[in-house]
Design a protein around this motif. Sequence first.
Motif, PDB file in Angstrom:
ATOM      1  N   ASN A 139     -10.345   4.825 -10.321  1.00 50.40           N
ATOM      2  CA  ASN A 139     -10.084   3.851 -11.337  1.00 50.40           C
ATOM      3  C   ASN A 139     -10.184   4.551 -12.887  1.00 50.40           C
ATOM      4  OD1 ASN A 139      -9.609   1.583  -9.786  1.00 50.40           O
ATOM      5  ND2 ASN A 139     -11.861   1.525  -9.443  1.00 50.40           N
ATOM      6  N   ALA A 140     -10.853   5.644 -13.023  1.00 57.31           N
ATOM      7  CA  ALA A 140     -10.505   6.363 -13.996  1.00 57.31           C
ATOM      8  C   ALA A 140      -9.316   6.898 -14.451  1.00 57.31           C
ATOM      9  CB  ALA A 140     -11.835   7.598 -14.231  1.00 57.31           C
ATOM     10  N   ALA A 168     -12.705  -4.977 -22.468  1.00 51.58           N
ATOM     11  CA  ALA A 168     -13.989  -4.930 -21.670  1.00 51.58           C
ATOM     12  C   ALA A 168     -13.698  -4.589 -20.469  1.00 51.58           C
ATOM     13  CB  ALA A 168     -14.702  -6.196 -22.084  1.00 51.58           C
ATOM     14  N   GLU A 169     -12.880  -5.255 -19.778  1.00 46.15           N
ATOM     15  CA  GLU A 169     -12.623  -4.856 -18.165  1.00 46.15           C
ATOM     16  C   GLU A 169     -12.084  -3.510 -18.032  1.00 46.15           C
ATOM     17  OE1 GLU A 169     -13.792  -7.063 -15.702  1.00 46.15           O
ATOM     18  OE2 GLU A 169     -14.920  -7.747 -17.379  1.00 46.15           O
ATOM     19  N   ILE A 170     -11.192  -3.107 -18.916  1.00 44.42           N
ATOM     20  CA  ILE A 170     -10.519  -1.731 -18.725  1.00 44.42           C
ATOM     21  C   ILE A 170     -11.494  -0.733 -18.960  1.00 44.42           C
ATOM     22  CG2 ILE A 170      -9.013  -0.407 -19.872  1.00 44.42           C
ATOM     23  CD1 ILE A 170      -7.694  -2.664 -18.304  1.00 44.42           C
ATOM     24  N   GLU A 171     -12.480  -0.998 -19.874  1.00 42.64           N
ATOM     25  CA  GLU A 171     -13.595  -0.005 -19.921  1.00 42.64           C
ATOM     26  C   GLU A 171     -14.573   0.137 -18.741  1.00 42.64           C
ATOM     27  OE1 GLU A 171     -14.257   1.912 -22.511  1.00 42.64           O
ATOM     28  OE2 GLU A 171     -12.256   1.501 -23.549  1.00 42.64           O
ATOM     29  N   LYS A 172     -14.641  -0.906 -18.047  1.00 43.04           N
ATOM     30  CA  LYS A 172     -15.409  -0.840 -16.798  1.00 43.04           C
ATOM     31  C   LYS A 172     -14.901   0.067 -15.655  1.00 43.04           C
ATOM     32  CE  LYS A 172     -17.634  -5.569 -17.405  1.00 43.04           C
ATOM     33  NZ  LYS A 172     -17.627  -6.763 -17.007  1.00 43.04           N
ATOM     34  N   LEU A 173     -13.327   0.204 -15.908  1.00 42.34           N
ATOM     35  CA  LEU A 173     -12.699   1.089 -14.938  1.00 42.34           C
ATOM     36  C   LEU A 173     -13.478   2.424 -14.811  1.00 42.34           C
ATOM     37  CD1 LEU A 173      -8.958  -0.028 -15.505  1.00 42.34           C
ATOM     38  CD2 LEU A 173     -10.675  -0.526 -13.319  1.00 42.34           C
ATOM     39  N   LEU A 174     -14.018   2.952 -15.948  1.00 43.87           N
ATOM     40  CA  LEU A 174     -14.652   4.348 -15.941  1.00 43.87           C
ATOM     41  C   LEU A 174     -15.651   4.348 -14.957  1.00 43.87           C
ATOM     42  CD1 LEU A 174     -14.557   5.032 -19.724  1.00 43.87           C
ATOM     43  CD2 LEU A 174     -13.057   6.185 -17.941  1.00 43.87           C
ATOM     44  N   HIS A 175     -16.338   3.259 -14.363  1.00 43.04           N
ATOM     45  CA  HIS A 175     -17.708   3.440 -13.570  1.00 43.04           C
ATOM     46  C   HIS A 175     -17.489   2.501 -12.594  1.00 43.04           C
ATOM     47  CE1 HIS A 175     -18.972   6.264 -16.627  1.00 43.04           C
ATOM     48  NE2 HIS A 175     -18.867   5.348 -17.481  1.00 43.04           N
ATOM     49  N   THR A 176     -16.451   2.118 -12.184  1.00 43.57           N
ATOM     50  CA  THR A 176     -16.128   1.065 -11.024  1.00 43.57           C
ATOM     51  C   THR A 176     -15.676   1.996  -9.751  1.00 43.57           C
ATOM     52  OG1 THR A 176     -15.438  -0.498 -12.320  1.00 43.57           O
ATOM     53  CG2 THR A 176     -14.925  -0.910 -10.155  1.00 43.57           C
ATOM     54  N   SER A 205     -10.873   1.067  -5.087  1.00 44.50           N
ATOM     55  CA  SER A 205      -9.527   0.884  -6.091  1.00 44.50           C
ATOM     56  C   SER A 205      -9.692  -0.354  -6.634  1.00 44.50           C
ATOM     57  CB  SER A 205      -8.377   1.219  -5.008  1.00 44.50           C
ATOM     58  OG  SER A 205      -7.212   0.657  -5.822  1.00 44.50           O
ATOM     59  N   ALA A 206      -9.544  -0.547  -8.013  1.00 49.06           N
ATOM     60  CA  ALA A 206      -9.414  -2.051  -8.598  1.00 49.06           C
ATOM     61  C   ALA A 206      -8.009  -2.738  -8.368  1.00 49.06           C
ATOM     62  CB  ALA A 206      -9.632  -1.816  -9.984  1.00 49.06           C
ATOM     63  N   LEU A 207      -6.976  -1.692  -8.088  1.00 51.13           N
ATOM     64  CA  LEU A 207      -5.665  -2.509  -7.599  1.00 51.13           C
ATOM     65  C   LEU A 207      -5.592  -2.516  -6.136  1.00 51.13           C
ATOM     66  CD1 LEU A 207      -3.381  -0.198  -9.798  1.00 51.13           C
ATOM     67  CD2 LEU A 207      -3.888  -2.613 -10.094  1.00 51.13           C
ATOM     68  N   GLY A 208      -6.627  -2.113  -5.322  1.00 51.29           N
ATOM     69  CA  GLY A 208      -6.497  -2.302  -4.074  1.00 51.29           C
ATOM     70  C   GLY A 208      -5.501  -1.058  -3.385  1.00 51.29           C
ATOM     71  N   THR A 209      -5.601  -0.871  -2.114  1.00 55.37           N
ATOM     72  CA  THR A 209      -5.050   0.396  -1.672  1.00 55.37           C
ATOM     73  C   THR A 209      -4.450   0.183  -0.025  1.00 55.37           C
ATOM     74  OG1 THR A 209      -4.957   2.767  -1.309  1.00 55.37           O
ATOM     75  CG2 THR A 209      -6.993   1.677  -1.035  1.00 55.37           C
ATOM     76  N   SER A 210      -3.684   1.003   0.388  1.00 56.53           N
ATOM     77  CA  SER A 210      -3.394   0.780   1.776  1.00 56.53           C
ATOM     78  C   SER A 210      -2.983   1.956   2.423  1.00 56.53           C
ATOM     79  CB  SER A 210      -2.269  -0.305   1.936  1.00 56.53           C
ATOM     80  OG  SER A 210      -1.016   0.230   1.354  1.00 56.53           O
ATOM     81  N   ARG A 211      -2.716   1.916   3.682  1.00 54.41           N
ATOM     82  CA  ARG A 211      -2.131   3.214   4.389  1.00 54.41           C
ATOM     83  C   ARG A 211      -0.758   2.602   5.313  1.00 54.41           C
ATOM     84  NH1 ARG A 211      -5.495   7.211   4.374  1.00 54.41           N
ATOM     85  NH2 ARG A 211      -7.911   6.973   4.387  1.00 54.41           N
ATOM     86  N   PHE A 212      -0.278   1.629   4.208  1.00 59.72           N
ATOM     87  CA  PHE A 212       1.133   1.052   4.900  1.00 59.72           C
ATOM     88  C   PHE A 212       2.120   1.835   5.321  1.00 59.72           C
ATOM     89  CE2 PHE A 212       5.051  -1.476   4.476  1.00 59.72           C
ATOM     90  CZ  PHE A 212       4.723  -2.600   5.276  1.00 59.72           C
ATOM     91  N   PRO A 213       2.606   2.041   6.687  1.00 59.40           N
ATOM     92  CA  PRO A 213       3.764   3.159   6.980  1.00 59.40           C
ATOM     93  C   PRO A 213       5.093   2.692   6.365  1.00 59.40           C
ATOM     94  CG  PRO A 213       3.234   1.640   9.035  1.00 59.40           C
ATOM     95  CD  PRO A 213       2.035   1.057   7.811  1.00 59.40           C
ATOM     96  N   LEU A 214       5.616   3.686   5.857  1.00 66.71           N
ATOM     97  CA  LEU A 214       6.857   3.446   5.185  1.00 66.71           C
ATOM     98  C   LEU A 214       8.105   4.303   5.686  1.00 66.71           C
ATOM     99  CD1 LEU A 214       5.686   3.797   1.216  1.00 66.71           C
ATOM    100  CD2 LEU A 214       6.092   1.769   2.536  1.00 66.71           C
ATOM    101  N   TYR A 215       9.455   3.614   5.940  1.00 57.94           N
ATOM    102  CA  TYR A 215      10.317   4.207   6.496  1.00 57.94           C
ATOM    103  C   TYR A 215      11.574   3.917   5.596  1.00 57.94           C
ATOM    104  CZ  TYR A 215       7.287   3.621  10.469  1.00 57.94           C
ATOM    105  OH  TYR A 215       6.231   3.897  11.286  1.00 57.94           O
ATOM    106  N   GLU A 216      12.735   4.354   5.854  1.00 55.49           N
ATOM    107  CA  GLU A 216      14.040   4.426   4.958  1.00 55.49           C
ATOM    108  C   GLU A 216      14.146   3.367   4.470  1.00 55.49           C
ATOM    109  OE1 GLU A 216      18.592   5.742   5.364  1.00 55.49           O
ATOM    110  OE2 GLU A 216      17.130   6.499   6.796  1.00 55.49           O
ATOM    111  N   LYS A 217      14.211   2.009   5.130  1.00 50.10           N
ATOM    112  CA  LYS A 217      14.527   0.675   4.602  1.00 50.10           C
ATOM    113  C   LYS A 217      13.711   0.449   3.669  1.00 50.10           C
ATOM    114  CE  LYS A 217      12.036  -1.853   8.286  1.00 50.10           C
ATOM    115  NZ  LYS A 217      12.318  -2.662   9.523  1.00 50.10           N
ATOM    116  N   GLU A 218      12.411   0.717   3.792  1.00 49.62           N
ATOM    117  CA  GLU A 218      11.015   0.219   2.858  1.00 49.62           C
ATOM    118  C   GLU A 218      11.489   1.035   1.563  1.00 49.62           C
ATOM    119  OE1 GLU A 218       9.354  -1.204   6.438  1.00 49.62           O
ATOM    120  OE2 GLU A 218      10.190   1.089   6.034  1.00 49.62           O
ATOM    121  N   TYR A 219      11.842   2.234   1.677  1.00 48.83           N
ATOM    122  CA  TYR A 219      12.231   2.998   0.239  1.00 48.83           C
ATOM    123  C   TYR A 219      13.564   2.521  -0.623  1.00 48.83           C
ATOM    124  CZ  TYR A 219       8.548   6.548   1.607  1.00 48.83           C
ATOM    125  OH  TYR A 219       7.578   6.994   2.020  1.00 48.83           O
TER     126      TYR A 219
END
Length: 392
Positions: free
Chosen positions: A17-18, A60-68, A71-85
């Motif tokens: 998040n930094a 104020a919330e953006i500043e908190k990212l430095l010590h959060t 992942s503030a946005l969330g993350t995934s390991r979603f498999p991607l193939y040609e159609k997804e791109y």
Amino acid sequence: MANLLIAHGGGPTSVINASLYGVITEAKKYPEIDKVYGAVGGSSGILTENFIDLKEIPEAEIEKLLHTPASALGTSRFPLYEKEYAKMLEIFDKYDIRWVLFNGGNGSMDTCGKIYEVAKDKGIGVIGIPKTIDNDIFVTDHSPGYGSAARFIAQTVKDIGEDVKSMPIHVSVVESMGRNAGWITAAAALARRKPGDAPHLIYLPERPFNEKEFLEDVERLHEQYGGVVVAVSEGLTNEAGEPVAPLVFRTERAVYTGDVGTHLANLVIKELGIKARSEKPGITGRASVVNQSTTDVSEAVDAGRAALRAVLEGQTGMMVGFKRISTDPYKSETILIPISEVMMGEKIVPAEFINARGNDVTTAFVEWAKPLIGGDLVEFADFNLGARKEKI
């Protein structure tokens, strides 16, 4: 004016998040950027068009990212193939996205590279921001996320070592993340301040694990110190390349084994008759804000800012990396690395950082790693425990 998109991929770190902070704060300096979209949930968030405008988030919330952590946005390991791109291109066009930043590790840089390939003829700039506690991305000297994970394991082993020293009756096996690369486990060596300090043994996946030698080393050190602390990687394998820990479950894509630390502690009990236990911090090691490295936070911010500047300058198909200028005093600078050089690569601990017997790291590794943890660890009182034979 056009819009910017940033997404997170793979396992988070305590400083991912930094880097996001660096992107957002830098983007606000450029009037040509209208919206700064954050994809909620990584690559799957792009495909579901789950975006938030990060410019609308209160300062104020953006500043908190430095010590959060995480992942503030969330993350995934979603498999991607040609159609997804192909679908991503349609979405970029729909939202007038001209610049894409992808923050992640090896797999995420592969995704970043593939986005670049489909978007390069569409006037869309794509830059990768490195992120991994494992420190296994090619070319860059190190990656944001590693310094904090290294500090965590060093401080944790130092704490455990003090406990074991005060009641020296057993063996403590501390297991770290890092399936194929032992960078985190190696950082346990930074806990030491003098001979005899924990960890007494360090085993990395870069060397085949020798059970016989392990038991010999443990027995010898137990006779010498009474209490022994061993740092091990979750990815240890034997001479045949098989996992040291017993198999639990296997799928087409992955092999799941039991905890290495538990297995080795049980081995010590069974073969040597010595009391032993295991410790596995697990994801605590990548989520600990208390053990954030100040160097790591600063460089994570720099990586985000450098990525934003690069993509606005017309750079694309690149990843931000770090080049070390000097170690003492420590100084580094951001560089741009062709994404093709890092896609799905895996940088392991080099031979010169591992001792001949394969049960420790070298001074060269300690010198290389020390600046990354952001200063000294917490120091303890030293009453020379174990050596004091008489009462005061």
